[in-house]
Enzyme design. Sequence first.
Site, PDB file in Angstrom:
ATOM      1  N   LYS A   1      20.594  -1.014 -17.259  1.00 28.02           N
ATOM      2  CA  LYS A   1      21.191  -1.212 -15.936  1.00 28.02           C
ATOM      3  C   LYS A   1      21.614  -2.664 -15.674  1.00 28.02           C
ATOM      4  O   LYS A   1      21.220  -3.578 -16.411  1.00 28.02           O
ATOM      5  CB  LYS A   1      20.187  -0.736 -14.878  1.00 28.02           C
ATOM      6  CG  LYS A   1      19.921   0.770 -14.946  1.00 28.02           C
ATOM      7  CD  LYS A   1      19.078   1.221 -13.761  1.00 28.02           C
ATOM      8  CE  LYS A   1      18.865   2.721 -13.793  1.00 28.02           C
ATOM      9  NZ  LYS A   1      18.171   3.199 -12.577  1.00 28.02           N
TER      10      LYS A   1
ATOM     11  N   THR B   1       9.471   5.519 -12.389  1.00 28.89           N
ATOM     12  CA  THR B   1      10.698   5.046 -11.713  1.00 28.89           C
ATOM     13  C   THR B   1      10.470   3.714 -11.017  1.00 28.89           C
ATOM     14  O   THR B   1      11.301   2.812 -11.110  1.00 28.89           O
ATOM     15  CB  THR B   1      11.165   6.104 -10.684  1.00 28.89           C
ATOM     16  OG1 THR B   1      11.354   7.343 -11.363  1.00 28.89           O
ATOM     17  CG2 THR B   1      12.461   5.684 -10.015  1.00 28.89           C
TER      18      THR B   1
ATOM     19  N   ARG C   1      11.437   8.965 -21.573  1.00 24.15           N
ATOM     20  CA  ARG C   1      10.890   8.790 -20.223  1.00 24.15           C
ATOM     21  C   ARG C   1       9.496   8.171 -20.268  1.00 24.15           C
ATOM     22  O   ARG C   1       9.133   7.382 -19.396  1.00 24.15           O
ATOM     23  CB  ARG C   1      10.948  10.102 -19.453  1.00 24.15           C
ATOM     24  CG  ARG C   1      12.416  10.448 -19.144  1.00 24.15           C
ATOM     25  CD  ARG C   1      12.605  11.704 -18.376  1.00 24.15           C
ATOM     26  NE  ARG C   1      12.137  11.627 -16.999  1.00 24.15           N
ATOM     27  CZ  ARG C   1      12.832  11.131 -15.979  1.00 24.15           C
ATOM     28  NH1 ARG C   1      14.033  10.599 -16.181  1.00 24.15           N
ATOM     29  NH2 ARG C   1      12.346  11.149 -14.763  1.00 24.15           N
TER      30      ARG C   1
ATOM     31  N   TYR D   1      25.543  10.045 -10.406  1.00 23.05           N
ATOM     32  CA  TYR D   1      24.336  10.231  -9.590  1.00 23.05           C
ATOM     33  C   TYR D   1      24.552  11.260  -8.470  1.00 23.05           C
ATOM     34  O   TYR D   1      23.823  11.237  -7.480  1.00 23.05           O
ATOM     35  CB  TYR D   1      23.893   8.893  -9.015  1.00 23.05           C
ATOM     36  CG  TYR D   1      23.130   8.017 -10.003  1.00 23.05           C
ATOM     37  CD1 TYR D   1      21.913   8.432 -10.530  1.00 23.05           C
ATOM     38  CD2 TYR D   1      23.609   6.779 -10.390  1.00 23.05           C
ATOM     39  CE1 TYR D   1      21.198   7.651 -11.431  1.00 23.05           C
ATOM     40  CE2 TYR D   1      22.899   5.973 -11.296  1.00 23.05           C
ATOM     41  CZ  TYR D   1      21.695   6.426 -11.799  1.00 23.05           C
ATOM     42  OH  TYR D   1      20.976   5.634 -12.676  1.00 23.05           O
TER      43      TYR D   1
ATOM     44  N   PHE E   1      18.806   6.647  -0.581  1.00 21.86           N
ATOM     45  CA  PHE E   1      19.090   5.472  -1.415  1.00 21.86           C
ATOM     46  C   PHE E   1      20.419   5.575  -2.174  1.00 21.86           C
ATOM     47  O   PHE E   1      20.766   4.673  -2.928  1.00 21.86           O
ATOM     48  CB  PHE E   1      17.941   5.241  -2.402  1.00 21.86           C
ATOM     49  CG  PHE E   1      17.611   6.411  -3.312  1.00 21.86           C
ATOM     50  CD1 PHE E   1      18.359   6.657  -4.451  1.00 21.86           C
ATOM     51  CD2 PHE E   1      16.550   7.261  -3.009  1.00 21.86           C
ATOM     52  CE1 PHE E   1      18.057   7.731  -5.289  1.00 21.86           C
ATOM     53  CE2 PHE E   1      16.236   8.341  -3.846  1.00 21.86           C
ATOM     54  CZ  PHE E   1      16.998   8.568  -4.987  1.00 21.86           C
TER      55      PHE E   1
ATOM     56  N   ARG F   1      10.056  -0.401 -18.028  1.00 25.20           N
ATOM     57  CA  ARG F   1      10.189  -0.742 -16.600  1.00 25.20           C
ATOM     58  C   ARG F   1       9.099  -1.703 -16.141  1.00 25.20           C
ATOM     59  O   ARG F   1       9.348  -2.564 -15.287  1.00 25.20           O
ATOM     60  CB  ARG F   1      10.208   0.534 -15.759  1.00 25.20           C
ATOM     61  CG  ARG F   1      11.572   1.235 -15.842  1.00 25.20           C
ATOM     62  CD  ARG F   1      11.530   2.590 -15.227  1.00 25.20           C
ATOM     63  NE  ARG F   1      12.871   3.151 -15.046  1.00 25.20           N
ATOM     64  CZ  ARG F   1      13.108   4.439 -14.844  1.00 25.20           C
ATOM     65  NH1 ARG F   1      12.106   5.301 -14.795  1.00 25.20           N
ATOM     66  NH2 ARG F   1      14.345   4.869 -14.689  1.00 25.20           N
TER      67      ARG F   1
ATOM     68  N   HIS G   1      17.875   3.673 -17.244  1.00 29.78           N
ATOM     69  CA  HIS G   1      17.930   5.092 -16.872  1.00 29.78           C
ATOM     70  C   HIS G   1      17.735   5.940 -18.114  1.00 29.78           C
ATOM     71  O   HIS G   1      18.180   5.555 -19.193  1.00 29.78           O
ATOM     72  CB  HIS G   1      19.293   5.430 -16.249  1.00 29.78           C
ATOM     73  CG  HIS G   1      19.557   6.904 -16.152  1.00 29.78           C
ATOM     74  ND1 HIS G   1      19.112   7.674 -15.100  1.00 29.78           N
ATOM     75  CD2 HIS G   1      20.187   7.766 -16.997  1.00 29.78           C
ATOM     76  CE1 HIS G   1      19.466   8.938 -15.306  1.00 29.78           C
ATOM     77  NE2 HIS G   1      20.128   9.012 -16.447  1.00 29.78           N
TER      78      HIS G   1
ATOM     79  N   GLU H   1      25.057  14.199 -19.599  1.00 32.42           N
ATOM     80  CA  GLU H   1      25.194  12.744 -19.436  1.00 32.42           C
ATOM     81  C   GLU H   1      25.786  12.094 -20.686  1.00 32.42           C
ATOM     82  O   GLU H   1      26.572  11.140 -20.575  1.00 32.42           O
ATOM     83  CB  GLU H   1      23.830  12.139 -19.078  1.00 32.42           C
ATOM     84  CG  GLU H   1      23.372  12.574 -17.686  1.00 32.42           C
ATOM     85  CD  GLU H   1      22.050  11.960 -17.245  1.00 32.42           C
ATOM     86  OE1 GLU H   1      21.429  11.205 -18.027  1.00 32.42           O
ATOM     87  OE2 GLU H   1      21.637  12.232 -16.105  1.00 32.42           O
TER      88      GLU H   1
ATOM     89  N   ASN I   1      15.454  -1.001 -11.680  1.00 29.98           N
ATOM     90  CA  ASN I   1      14.358  -0.594 -12.562  1.00 29.98           C
ATOM     91  C   ASN I   1      14.742  -0.580 -14.047  1.00 29.98           C
ATOM     92  O   ASN I   1      14.204   0.193 -14.826  1.00 29.98           O
ATOM     93  CB  ASN I   1      13.770   0.736 -12.089  1.00 29.98           C
ATOM     94  CG  ASN I   1      14.765   1.878 -12.166  1.00 29.98           C
ATOM     95  OD1 ASN I   1      15.926   1.662 -12.480  1.00 29.98           O
ATOM     96  ND2 ASN I   1      14.316   3.080 -11.895  1.00 29.98           N
TER      97      ASN I   1
HETATM   98  P1  CMP Z   1      17.175   6.533 -12.274  1.00 29.67           P
HETATM   99  O1  CMP Z   1      16.180   7.039 -13.237  1.00 29.67           O
HETATM  100  O2  CMP Z   1      18.431   5.934 -12.824  1.00 29.67           O
HETATM  101  O3  CMP Z   1      17.576   7.719 -11.260  1.00 29.67           O
HETATM  102  C1  CMP Z   1      17.933   7.496  -9.908  1.00 29.67           C
HETATM  103  C2  CMP Z   1      17.822   6.076  -9.498  1.00 29.67           C
HETATM  104  O4  CMP Z   1      17.821   5.851  -8.114  1.00 29.67           O
HETATM  105  C3  CMP Z   1      16.496   5.527  -9.963  1.00 29.67           C
HETATM  106  O5  CMP Z   1      16.468   5.407 -11.372  1.00 29.67           O
HETATM  107  C4  CMP Z   1      16.420   4.220  -9.177  1.00 29.67           C
HETATM  108  O6  CMP Z   1      17.168   3.184  -9.801  1.00 29.67           O
HETATM  109  C5  CMP Z   1      17.163   4.586  -7.873  1.00 29.67           C
HETATM  110  N1  CMP Z   1      16.286   4.681  -6.713  1.00 29.67           N
HETATM  111  C6  CMP Z   1      16.320   3.872  -5.650  1.00 29.67           C
HETATM  112  N2  CMP Z   1      15.417   4.227  -4.739  1.00 29.67           N
HETATM  113  C7  CMP Z   1      14.775   5.314  -5.221  1.00 29.67           C
HETATM  114  C8  CMP Z   1      13.715   6.152  -4.730  1.00 29.67           C
HETATM  115  N3  CMP Z   1      13.138   5.943  -3.532  1.00 29.67           N
HETATM  116  N4  CMP Z   1      13.315   7.173  -5.497  1.00 29.67           N
HETATM  117  C9  CMP Z   1      13.894   7.406  -6.711  1.00 29.67           C
HETATM  118  N5  CMP Z   1      14.913   6.643  -7.229  1.00 29.67           N
HETATM  119  C10 CMP Z   1      15.333   5.599  -6.480  1.00 29.67           C
END
Ligand code: CMP
Length: 138
Positions: free
Chosen positions: A10, A92, A86, A50, A58, A103, A116, A127, A113
């Site tokens: 990211k 996350t 993962r 997304y 968010f 992370r 992805h 994807e 974070n």
């Molecule tokens: P990712 O795994 O890329 O999938 C969705 C993304 O939304 C997540 O990582 C975070 O970068 C972002 N995000 C921001 N706020 C939240 C939240 N409250 N819960 C989950 N994902 C979030």
Amino acid sequence: MTQRTLTIIKPDSVENGNVGNIIAHLEREGFRIVAARSLRLTQAQAGAFYAVHRERPFYTSLVAYMTSGPVWVMCLERADAVHYLRAVMGATNPADAAEGTIRAAYGTSIERNAIHGSDSAENAAIEVAFFFAASDLV
Ligand code: CMP
């Protein structure tokens, strides 16, 4: 079973100079890089990628962040790639991510974070195809 998954390194990781460290971490964990490129996501691309989060509070901020600078997208391969990636990424929210995960090492907030990873084999296929043509996968 050998499987493929999609990762995005990211904008925060690119900005902080952590692309090489993250790729080294992934290779150390046995992932083979099947395809890779850097790009800057457009609003339309980030919004579509997304789309599953469209109704979440968010979403707008996430799309703004993911388009804020270049990213690296990669198709990765190894046994049980989707679940294994993962685990290697960690939770996350970097604050909740186990020590030794990507992370925990490089993420700075639940949004910024670091990385992805696809959340299922079905989404991994979608994807990977979002970013790569079949002829890119070598
Ligand atoms: P990712 O795994 O890329 O999938 C969705 C993304 O939304 C997540 O990582 C975070 O970068 C972002 N995000 C921001 N706020 C939240 C939240 N409250 N819960 C989950 N994902 C979030």
